[in-house]
Design a protein around this motif. Structure first.
Motif, PDB file in Angstrom:
ATOM      1  N   UNK A   1      33.218  -4.926  31.340  1.00 16.55           N
ATOM      2  CA  UNK A   1      32.575  -3.623  31.550  1.00 16.55           C
ATOM      3  C   UNK A   1      32.940  -2.640  30.461  1.00 16.55           C
ATOM      4  N   UNK A   2      34.232  -2.577  30.081  1.00 15.94           N
ATOM      5  CA  UNK A   2      34.653  -1.621  29.070  1.00 15.94           C
ATOM      6  C   UNK A   2      35.873  -2.151  28.338  1.00 15.94           C
ATOM      7  N   UNK A   3      35.991  -1.749  27.097  1.00 13.10           N
ATOM      8  CA  UNK A   3      37.172  -2.030  26.297  1.00 13.10           C
ATOM      9  C   UNK A   3      37.776  -0.704  25.880  1.00 13.10           C
ATOM     10  N   UNK A   4      39.068  -0.551  26.053  1.00 15.15           N
ATOM     11  CA  UNK A   4      39.741   0.705  25.769  1.00 15.15           C
ATOM     12  C   UNK A   4      40.744   0.508  24.646  1.00 15.15           C
ATOM     13  N   UNK A  95      45.833   4.196  28.486  1.00  9.60           N
ATOM     14  CA  UNK A  95      44.661   4.754  29.136  1.00  9.60           C
ATOM     15  C   UNK A  95      44.000   3.651  29.953  1.00  9.60           C
ATOM     16  N   UNK A  96      43.325   4.079  30.996  1.00  8.68           N
ATOM     17  CA  UNK A  96      42.673   3.144  31.900  1.00  8.68           C
ATOM     18  C   UNK A  96      41.390   3.769  32.419  1.00  8.68           C
ATOM     19  N   UNK A  97      40.453   2.926  32.776  1.00 10.46           N
ATOM     20  CA  UNK A  97      39.166   3.397  33.281  1.00 10.46           C
ATOM     21  C   UNK A  97      38.816   2.660  34.561  1.00 10.46           C
ATOM     22  N   UNK A 115      44.720   1.115  41.179  1.00  7.02           N
ATOM     23  CA  UNK A 115      43.288   1.288  41.464  1.00  7.02           C
ATOM     24  C   UNK A 115      42.440   1.200  40.200  1.00  7.02           C
ATOM     25  N   UNK A 116      43.095   1.110  39.048  1.00  6.23           N
ATOM     26  CA  UNK A 116      42.373   1.047  37.778  1.00  6.23           C
ATOM     27  C   UNK A 116      42.299  -0.404  37.300  1.00  6.23           C
ATOM     28  N   UNK A 117      41.106  -0.826  36.927  1.00  8.42           N
ATOM     29  CA  UNK A 117      40.887  -2.215  36.540  1.00  8.42           C
ATOM     30  C   UNK A 117      40.869  -2.450  35.036  1.00  8.42           C
ATOM     31  N   UNK A 118      40.571  -1.404  34.255  1.00  9.72           N
ATOM     32  CA  UNK A 118      40.382  -1.593  32.816  1.00  9.72           C
ATOM     33  C   UNK A 118      41.463  -0.819  32.063  1.00  9.72           C
ATOM     34  N   UNK A 119      42.194  -1.518  31.188  1.00 11.19           N
ATOM     35  CA  UNK A 119      43.364  -0.941  30.534  1.00 11.19           C
ATOM     36  C   UNK A 119      43.341  -1.161  29.032  1.00 11.19           C
TER      37      UNK A 119
END
Length: 129
Positions: A1-4, A95-97, A115-119
């Motif tokens: 979904x996203x890359x941070x 950071x996380x999204x 609760x955050x899945x993307x790091x």
């Protein structure tokens, strides 16, 4: 979904400032919560600040008034301006999204790392006295 991808960490003396930046790849046009977290050696990861796509923010009490989280839509980043840094701010900053918790990003139940899945990969901040 996203890359941070985080950037901006470094070393600074107490009282100094740093600005961290979190670039989200694949997040354009989506709604989400973005949080900055930190983890000091031997301590659990903790929330520092969160921001929703609607601009609502929340901070942990220890940084309130010193740190500011903001979104730069032109750069597609979420930044953390850290002023008056103290030695206890030394940590790896992540950071996380999380899209599913929007628009309740600032709710106390959502100010938790799990609760955050993307790091992102983390960026170190060292504050010396």
């Amino acid at each position: 979904w996203a890359q941070l991808v985080e950037s901006g960490g470094g070393s600074v003396q107490a009282g100094g400032s740093l600005r961290l930046s979190c670039q989200g790849i694949g997040m354009t046009g989506r709604t989400y919560c973005v949080g900055w977290f930190r983890q000091a050696p031997g301590k659990p990861r903790e929330v520092v600040a969160v921001i929703g796509k609607d601009g609502v923010t929340n901070y942990v009490d220890s940084v309130r008034g010193r740190f500011t989280i903001s979104e730069d839509n032109a750069k597609n980043t979420v930044d953390l301006q850290m002023n008056n840094l103290q030695t206890e701010d030394t940590a790896i900053y992540y950071c996380a999204a999380e899209p599913r918790r929007f628009p309740n990003c600032s709710a106390s139940s959502n100010l938790r790392p799990h609760v955050y899945d993307y790091w992102g990969q983390g960026t170190p901040v060292t504050v010396s006295s």
